[in-house]
Design an enzyme around this catalytic site. Structure first.
Site, short mmCIF file in Angstrom:
data_model
loop_
_atom_site.label_atom_id
_atom_site.label_comp_id
_atom_site.label_asym_id
_atom_site.label_seq_id
_atom_site.Cartn_x
_atom_site.Cartn_y
_atom_site.Cartn_z
N GLY A 252 -16.27 4.71 -3.58
CA GLY A 252 -15.79 5.51 -2.45
C GLY A 252 -15.28 4.72 -1.26
CG ASP B 52 -6.05 1.77 -7.82
OD1 ASP B 52 -5.41 0.98 -7.11
OD2 ASP B 52 -6.45 2.88 -7.42
CB SER C 84 -12.23 5.86 -10.47
OG SER C 84 -11.09 5.55 -9.73
CD GLU D 32 -3.07 -0.34 0.02
OE1 GLU D 32 -3.09 0.03 -1.18
OE2 GLU D 32 -3.67 -1.34 0.43
CG HIS D 33 -0.07 4.82 0.61
ND1 HIS D 33 -0.57 5.95 0.01
CD2 HIS D 33 -1.05 4.37 1.42
CE1 HIS D 33 -1.81 6.19 0.47
NE2 HIS D 33 -2.12 5.23 1.32
CB THR D 34 4.53 0.26 -2.58
OG1 THR D 34 3.41 -0.50 -3.01
CG2 THR D 34 4.84 -0.06 -1.13
N GLY E 147 -12.40 2.48 -1.65
CA GLY E 147 -11.03 2.02 -1.89
C GLY E 147 -10.95 0.72 -2.68
CG LEU E 148 -13.28 -2.21 -2.55
CD1 LEU E 148 -14.48 -3.13 -2.39
CD2 LEU E 148 -12.01 -2.94 -2.11
CB SER E 149 -10.00 0.33 -8.02
OG SER E 149 -8.84 0.55 -7.30
C1 GLA Z 1 -5.08 4.61 -4.42
C2 GLA Z 1 -4.29 4.94 -5.69
C3 GLA Z 1 -3.26 3.83 -5.98
C4 GLA Z 1 -2.40 3.53 -4.75
C5 GLA Z 1 -3.29 3.31 -3.51
C6 GLA Z 1 -2.48 3.18 -2.24
O1 GLA Z 1 -5.86 3.47 -4.65
O2 GLA Z 1 -5.16 5.09 -6.80
O3 GLA Z 1 -2.47 4.22 -7.08
O4 GLA Z 1 -1.45 4.53 -4.54
O5 GLA Z 1 -4.20 4.39 -3.33
O6 GLA Z 1 -1.73 2.01 -2.24
#
Ligand code: GLA
Length: 335
Positions: free
Chosen positions: A98, A148, A104, A17-19, A100-102
């Site tokens: 909204g 994502d 978009s 995450e956040h990598t 965190g499951l992408s």
């Molecule tokens: C969001 C961003 C991703 C990623 C995550 C954190 O989902 O769209 O690119 O940075 O946060 O891991």
């Protein structure tokens, strides 16, 4: 040309995450929920999404946020040399928004897939993910990494996509033997998600400048971080240790994988500071359920969803057990 349709899944990130915006490693999988997009010929651009109809042209971005993702995809296709004729576009989605499951990325990838089959564009799945990311960064105003869109374009449910976000080298791997995942919504709206996300990115960039490296991916041990001021040290330490956790997970059995998820959550809570008290509680409640190997927040954080690795066959009971004791209003998303 006759109408074409295509779909793409949302994703849940298991580790890493956040990598991605630090050129690092990620380990997402596809969720069963999809977004479906149908495109067909029309005299001008019309989008039907979320019960709303939006007319737009390629000269001017629409005001409405979900329309911006679609508009961005069309503009990026055009910029890459693929001619885009006027279209009627219909969107239907099962991907929770909204949390965190992408949702978009699923919308972008499904839009580009539908266009690819409608117009016969020669576009491979990696290029398609790159156009989807560019659409989000340039036209929807989100400075996201590539995870994502790559996950929505290339991941499969029930398997893990190991991705090196620097080289885009990837491998599809089985889940640890005998496991399945549960995904829960904490019910906490991700209100600080975009400002907090951009702030974390800027802190990582600051740490890189001070360390004289191109990206935090290039730092392999935490000893190298000692010269940083405390806040930047903690941010960078999360990224460095999180990359190591993803690599360790590739060889891990279920109990070890669970420990890595627990350690990831601790690091996101203490060093990266993107968890919330409610999320910490829900993750804790999940961990206390029989059959749960490990649990963590997933996605950017600041609320949204969490994921648990469970013994196969126990996901629903674990999720329901955790939700029954949770003091917030959560809900089951995948089990
Ligand atoms: C969001 C961003 C991703 C990623 C995550 C954190 O989902 O769209 O690119 O940075 O946060 O891991």
């Amino acid at each position: 040309m006759s109408a074409s349709s295509a779909s793409a899944p949302g994703r849940v990130n298991l580790l890493g995450e956040h990598t991605d915006y630090n050129d690092g490693f990620v380990l997402p999988t596809a969720i069963p929920q999809h977004t479906r997009v149908e495109v067909g010929p029309a005299p001008r651009f019309v989008l039907h999404a979320l019960g709303r109809k939006t007319e737009f042209s390629l000269e001017r971005a629409p005001e409405e946020q979900s329309a911006k993702y679609v508009y961005g995809c069309l503009r990026e296709l055009q910029a890459a040399g693929f001619p885009v004729p006027p279209l009627e576009i219909r969107v239907e989605s099962e991907v929770p928004m909204g949390v965190g499951l992408s949702s978009s990325a699923a919308l972008e990838v499904a839009t580009l897939r539908a266009l690819r089959s409608y117009a016969g564009f020669e576009l491979d799945d990696v290029k398609l993910a790159q156009l989807a990311q560019a659409a989000e960064v340039r036209h929807a105003g989100v400075r996201c990494g590539i995870m994502d869109q790559m996950a929505s374009s290339l991941a499969e449910p029930g398997r893990m996509l190991f991705l090196d976000t620097r080289t885009l080298e990837r491998r599809v791997l089985p889940m640890p033997e005998g496991t399945a995942i549960a995904v829960l919504d904490s019910g906490i709206t991700r209100s600080l998600a975009s400002s907090g996300y951009n702030e974390r990115r800027a802190q990582c960039e600051d740490a890189c400048r001070r360390l004289g490296v191109k990206a935090l991916r290039d730092v392999t041990g935490v000893e190298a971080l000692e010269e940083l001021p405390d806040l930047l040290l903690r941010r960078a330490r999360h990224v460095v240790t999180e990359n190591a956790r993803v690599l360790a997970a590739l060889e891990a059995d279920a109990p070890r994988f669970g420990e890595l998820m627990d350690a990831s959550h601790r690091s996101l809570r203490e060093d990266y500071e993107v968890s919330t008290p409610e999320m910490d509680e829900l993750v804790q409640r999940l961990r206390a359920q029989p059959g749960v190997f490990g649990a963590r927040l997933t996605g950017a954080g600041f609320g949204g969803a969490c994921v648990a690795l469970c013994r196969a066959g126990t996901t629903r009971a674990a999720a329901e057990g955790a939700l029954a004791r949770y003091s917030g209003r959560g809900r089951l998303l995948v089990a």
